[in-house]
Design an enzyme around this catalytic site. Structure first.
Site, short mmCIF file in Angstrom:
data_model
loop_
_atom_site.label_atom_id
_atom_site.label_comp_id
_atom_site.label_asym_id
_atom_site.label_seq_id
_atom_site.Cartn_x
_atom_site.Cartn_y
_atom_site.Cartn_z
N ASN A 77 19.57 -5.97 -9.03
CA ASN A 77 20.87 -5.31 -8.94
C ASN A 77 21.91 -5.91 -9.88
O ASN A 77 22.90 -5.27 -10.21
CB ASN A 77 21.36 -5.34 -7.50
CG ASN A 77 20.60 -4.33 -6.67
OD1 ASN A 77 20.85 -3.14 -6.75
ND2 ASN A 77 19.65 -4.80 -5.87
N LYS A 135 11.91 8.52 -1.57
CA LYS A 135 12.19 7.49 -2.57
C LYS A 135 13.34 6.65 -2.06
O LYS A 135 14.18 7.10 -1.29
CB LYS A 135 12.52 8.10 -3.93
CG LYS A 135 13.79 8.92 -4.04
CD LYS A 135 15.10 8.19 -4.07
CE LYS A 135 15.12 7.10 -5.11
NZ LYS A 135 16.40 6.27 -4.97
N THR A 158 18.32 9.07 4.86
CA THR A 158 18.37 8.01 3.87
C THR A 158 17.86 8.48 2.54
O THR A 158 16.95 9.28 2.48
CB THR A 158 17.56 6.79 4.32
OG1 THR A 158 17.79 5.75 3.39
CG2 THR A 158 16.11 7.06 4.43
#
Length: 390
Positions: free
Chosen positions: A385, A172, A183
């Site tokens: 974001n 994910k 990561t």
């Protein structure tokens, strides 16, 4: 294999899964336990962030002896910057899962991903764990891949065969991605019989050239976790063949992550070769793939090779790079030093309108090479974001 085909993928022999919603996400599953029948060889790599969360600290400790029996993932809550209470909560989850599968607490890896600075909703988690009992009924890798998602647009799952054995990987992550070891969260399971030392060597080698070669936005997560368990039930395999198959699975997942970067519309692959060594090639390639000007040019299908030249040029410490010797290509088309005419630029713009753009830079220094993976930068990334916690 595209993600649409992942629905029929089963976990390798010796592994079962429990997937549920414990109330962190509104409706979708947010809690996963993947357990082996018994402790088995394992390896793990974790973020180097100075703000590592309790999940990373506990898991780094638990995998140090080269064995695990279960992965636990809590999605949509990173449990980072949560102090002593956050650490106690992580250990409580580990203890409860260990009890449910009759395992040692030190054989449980816990991973968390999501918003930083929020405590686990422990009342909800405790209520769920109170009734958790093995053996689990699930073996659907796709369900596990979906449950660990945060802002991902689809589950990320890949698999391969090696001899009589199977390797399955799930991952994910689409934002806060420029790993410094592995990561986001990526978990691998195999029924190949591989000793812990060999598993660790292969895993580190594969991660170095796949997950450590991806960048979406240059931000290294506080929660990066990559781990693998090997049940051994399919018998031994050739180590080189195993590493090659593991690499195929990891690379497929790496490209999925890059292609699904927050707001992304294109996968970017940057190959730098003829470098002093692989480290220099990676450094220059990362400078290119991380440049906002390169990323926005690719988003707009603008073959502005000057932005690539700029990115190479800002690698100030690499004084053996001579601009007179550098060659830059978009796809197979050289754009520097032999430049293309207007008709050629129009063809390049059409190429760059596709869903994958490859940049190839040759430094004419030596024989080092490295390929990195990233994505374009769109207004979608800003929107996602800007509103992440609200």
């Amino acid at each position: 294999m595209g993600w649409e085909d992942a629905r029929m993928v089963e976990l390798p022999q010796g592994f079962r899964a429990h997937v549920a919603n414990v109330g962190i996400k509104d409706e979708s599953d947010d809690f996963v336990v993947i357990a082996a029948d018994r402790p088995c060889p394992a390896a793990g790599l974790f973020t180097q962030s100075l703000f590592s969360g309790p999940s990373v600290l506990v898991s780094r400790e638990h995998v140090a002896d080269g064995r695990l029996q279960a992965f636990v993932v809590i999605s949509k809550n990173a449990n980072v910057a949560t102090g002593a209470k956050g650490m106690a909560n992580a250990r409580e989850v580990v203890a409860a899962v260990a009890k449910s599968i009759d395992a040692a607490e030190g054989d449980i890896l816990i991973a968390s991903t999501g918003v930083i600075g929020r405590q686990y909703p422990m009342d909800r988690i405790r209520s769920h764990l109170a009734d958790l009992r093995a053996p689990f009924a699930g073996n659907d890798a796709h369900a596990a891949a979906r449950a660990i998602m945060t802002t991902d647009t689809h589950p990320k799952l890949a698999h391969a065969s090696v001899g009589e054995a199977t390797i399955v990987g799930i991952a994910k992550g689409v934002g806060m991605i420029e790993p410094d070891m592995a990561t986001l969260i990526t978990l691998f399971l195999t029924d190949a019989a591989v000793e812990a030392d060999a598993l660790d060597r292969a895993f580190r080698s594969v991660i170095a050239r796949t997950f450590n070669a991806v960048s979406v936005d240059t931000d290294t997560s506080t929660s990066d976790t990559a781990a693998i368990m090997a049940s051994g039930l399919a018998g031994p395999v050739d180590e080189r063949d195993f590493e090659r198959a593991l690499g195929d699975v990891a690379l497929e997942l790496t490209k999925m992550i890059a292609r699904d970067g927050e707001g992304a519309t294109k996968l970017i692959e940057v190959l730098v070769d003829e470098a002093r060594d692989d480290a220099q090639a990676k450094r220059v390639a990362k400078a290119i793939v991380n440049s906002p000007l390169v990323k926005t040019a690719i988003h707009g299908a603008d073959p502005n090779w000057g932005r690539v030249a700029m990115a190479v040029g800002k690698c100030w410490g690499d004084r053996d790079i001579d601009q007179e010797s550098v060659v830059i290509r978009f796809g197979d088309q050289e754009v520097f030093p032999r430049q293309v005419d207007d008709a050629g630029l129009a063809r390049l713009s059409k190429y760059m309108a596709g869903d994958t753009v490859r940049i190839h830079v040759s430094l004419a220094v030596a024989t080092g090479s490295f390929t990195v993976y990233g994505c374009d930068l769109s207004d979608g990334y800003v929107r996602i974001n800007a509103d992440y916690t609200t």
